[in-house]
Design an enzyme around this catalytic site. Structure first.
Site, PDB file in Angstrom:
ATOM      1  N   HIS A 200       0.195  -0.936  -5.669  1.00 53.76           N
ATOM      2  CA  HIS A 200       0.091   0.072  -4.617  1.00 53.76           C
ATOM      3  C   HIS A 200       0.049   1.500  -5.179  1.00 53.76           C
ATOM      4  CE1 HIS A 200       4.777  -0.018  -4.006  1.00 53.76           C
ATOM      5  NE2 HIS A 200       4.462   0.158  -5.241  1.00 53.76           N
ATOM      6  N   ASN A 201      -0.685   2.344  -4.472  1.00 51.91           N
ATOM      7  CA  ASN A 201      -0.780   3.780  -4.769  1.00 51.91           C
ATOM      8  C   ASN A 201      -1.634   4.096  -5.995  1.00 51.91           C
ATOM      9  OD1 ASN A 201       1.257   3.826  -2.777  1.00 51.91           O
ATOM     10  ND2 ASN A 201       2.861   3.912  -4.326  1.00 51.91           N
TER      11      ASN A 201
END
Lengths: 350, 350, 350
Positions: C244-245
């Site tokens: 994620h991210n």
């Protein structure tokens, strides 16, 4: 959809300093929060950001409250573990925003008449459910999942799209399985006979506890004779492979791309970093933490922090280093020889 | 459902000592077997357990029969390879217990009219079968599989749920493909033009022999210009990646999470441990065995056992070691310098 | 279906030497080409093969044209980058051969009435499309895909069978996602509270640029609070995990089995070899190239070529080497001790 700070404290505890009637709509990081948000300070290195935040309310630790809290003009919730408080608060807001599932069985789903499905469960499009399956209250099975004969799924568990959960496997309550995960495929059991491999039937199951999370495209094999067991609160990230007969202790977490060989037993409250490999037939104690990309080839009997990955370098440096590594035993022998010679020289000169 | 020991010997050979009329219902490990079971001794270290087993019959080697066999009161089957005999016997009992598939095409399946499907084949719910597909006798295609145009699937092969088997690919007889596997996706062929990547069409196929097993979420790419070829009897565990144009020799087995780069050729009767990486464009000889977590960056021309993974350690020890590893060429230079100096000292003192 | 060489030059440029009216049916490698083929020479080491090719036309560089081109009797296309020219020409022939998709929605697909699907799009069997999805012109969604609420798919993008593309995610134009890939599953965000893990909601999305290719069974997680971003022209092979991210820069390519930890930022025009691991929260500069099987545990600020994988060896050699590696800090200390002693000896002898 606003929430009173007082409601959060009633649900999740903590000491409220300021008005319980401050209202917020969601939680946001320190630097992104505005007057409609609650925010949190979980790491002292962000105290400067906390001093400048525009949030209407702040979750923070007693230590941080003594310093930064004193200058904050909004409401404060003081708690020992602000990060966990943030997680719970964030879940609370998400739950409010989420579309509620629409219980019932999608008309395109294919469900064996012998399956027992709670009326509050939601079965998505193109799902296949085999005979004697038992599905609990509020379970959500998203589009394209396949549930094998006799499988059991506990209350409030959510299968994302395209999960395969094979015959006889069980999962407890409040679980989440992400897309593409395969639970209960055959373990890799083979006997060699004159060069050819003969398949050994895998007659165990996969038994998964409560509050377990299993990542996208992760695979957990069924046991050969006994069951593969995943304890309560275990969290597995994406693309993990768990071999047959493994037992993973409660609240152990593994990051993406970990592989665990068959029949290994991993303790409780362990963490395995990304791409860690664990060989088969090992035992790992409780509270063992293994750095990403390490390869575990022996049992670990003591809690602690373990590591073992080769350092990255500029390509030319790596080439030099790797060539020395290949001949390390020679280098050691040369050092021994030097030690011997020096001893002789010293003995002589005495 | 009982089975006479005599029937097992008729099917699988071995020398029967004792009554052919002893009946059993299944096979169980030495320590779990009771008087309704047959058991097996495949490893001398379990002789003590064999001496105490309650099984009605025992499969064992001639050497073990000379010792432990003499005190066993039930029927004995003496065979050179008790483990392979166990595998076959276990398959036999599993086959008897298994629900027979119900041949036919599930009403929710989507089948192109030009597909040729044997009447004895079983096509599950929500399966998609494209034009000109050929499916042999007794094939089982479980729920949610997708079979691309012109693919061919040999007799008795079983696809578990959600297998994708793309256009033009072929698999022989008696194969098993586990859930989520993807056969025949495009290889990773790209040409760089001024920094941007241009896709190279992948027009080869994947051709798979007889008796092949492919694990859950494993991917085998189609060839770029030639075919990717998986030999007879190959066994691939879960989450393996086989690149385009690879050729895997007969009866080679790979444990979970192995990755093989494009255009590599692996011999017959090899074994690759879990998470082994093989670079592209290499050749590996027959009968090569590679330890888990090793990285193969050059061709291996000689049969044998190879390894190469960095040792695990306590985190603090690892930090010390890794810092020395980074400077190994300096250490080697220091040893050279010492050797030179000592030679000078010795020369002088002569 | 023949093509005039002149048509290729009109489309893809290059300098034509010879007749524009030479016709060919496809492109083939130097040694497999016959008088109906065009072929290409992209690597000087294949000049001998080029001298013997039977192809009707040859794509080659100016340098190769000066030598080998002079003796070739067919038409020549001279271009700076023959390999890229081959890729484009091969795409052109593939496009001609391919069955055109048949726009429309398969009767077994399950499509929410609020989804906006371009009339030129093709939606396959057993596809599920949730509310507010937007699907552009000429998009092809193959059998068994699941598209979550509010997702957006740009023109000419192709999803192979069984892709999962979850709520709110977006992909630009001309993309390809291969079977089994999962885009937008929750990131692995957890807070520990007294030993148990509390899930942190993942409210970001995955935003994918134009001309992106994502391999079979690859997973890209949605962001926690911000979005995960995949730049234009990025090419991801099979079985890759992106946390994620993450932000992956334009035109970066990753080979199979790479894992990238959460919140890492990778520059433009990077290449990561197979099974490279990148820890979380790192930054990697533009134009960084990392050798297969390396483990990146620190940020890389400078462009260049990096490596770090332990060398493979015969098993017995590896055992010796690994035992020395474990004690490398001791070996270094022994060398230090030797240096000290020798200095003493030399000082004394002066």
């Amino acid at each position: 959809m606003t929430t009173r700070i007082g409601e959060l404290v009633e649900r999740f505890g903590g000491q409220l300093i300021g008005s319980a009637d401050v209202v917020v709509t969601s939680i946001a990081p320190l630097d992104m929060a505005d007057e409609k948000n609650i925010t949190f300070l979980s790491n002292p290195k962000f105290r400067n950001a906390a001093a400048k935040t525009k949030a209407a309310a702040l979750i923070l630790s007693p230590a941080d409250d003594e310093t930064i809290g004193q200058t904050f003009s909004g409401a404060r919730i003081v708690t020992k573990n602000p990060y966990a408080y943030f997680a719970r608060t964030s879940q609370f807001f998400e739950q409010k925003k989420k579309r509620p599932p629409q219980p019932g069985i999608h008309p395109t789903a294919s469900v064996d008449p012998s399956a027992k499905i709670a009326p509050s469960a939601t079965i998505g499009a193109h799902v296949s459910i085999d005979g004697d399956v038992v599905i609990g209250e509020n379970v959500v099975i998203d589009a394209g999942c396949v549930i094998g004969r006799g499988a059991k799924i506990g209350a409030n568990t959510h299968f994302y799209p395209r999960v395969v959960f094979l015959d006889g496997c069980e999962i407890g309550e409040n679980g989440i399985i992400y897309p593409g995960a395969v639970i209960g495929s055959d373990g890799f059991g083979l006997a060699n006979d004159g060069g050819a491999w003969i398949k050994i039937p895998q007659v165990g199951r996969v038994i998964i506890g409560n509050d377990v999370q299993i990542g996208a495209n992760t695979t957990v094999d069924r046991g050969a004779l006994v069951d593969t067991v995943i304890g309560d609160g275990v969290k597995l990230d994406n693309q993990i492979q768990i071999g047959h007969n493994c037992r993973i202790g409660d609240h152990t977490a593994m990051a993406g791309c970990v592989g665990v060989g068959g029949s290994s037993i991993i303790g409780k409250h362990c963490t395995l970093g990304g791409a860690v490999g664990v060989a088969g037939h090992l035992e790992i104690a409780d509270n063992v933490h293994i750095t990403a990309a390490s390869n575990v080839s022996r049992s670990i009997r003591e809690p602690g922090h373990y590591a073992g990955s080769y350092p990255l370098d500029k390509h030319e440096e790596w080439q030099k280093t790797a060539s020395v590594v290949r001949n390390l035993d020679t280098l050691r022998d040369r050092v021994r020889e030097l030690e011997k010679t020096i001893k002789e020289i010293k003995d002589k000169s005495l």
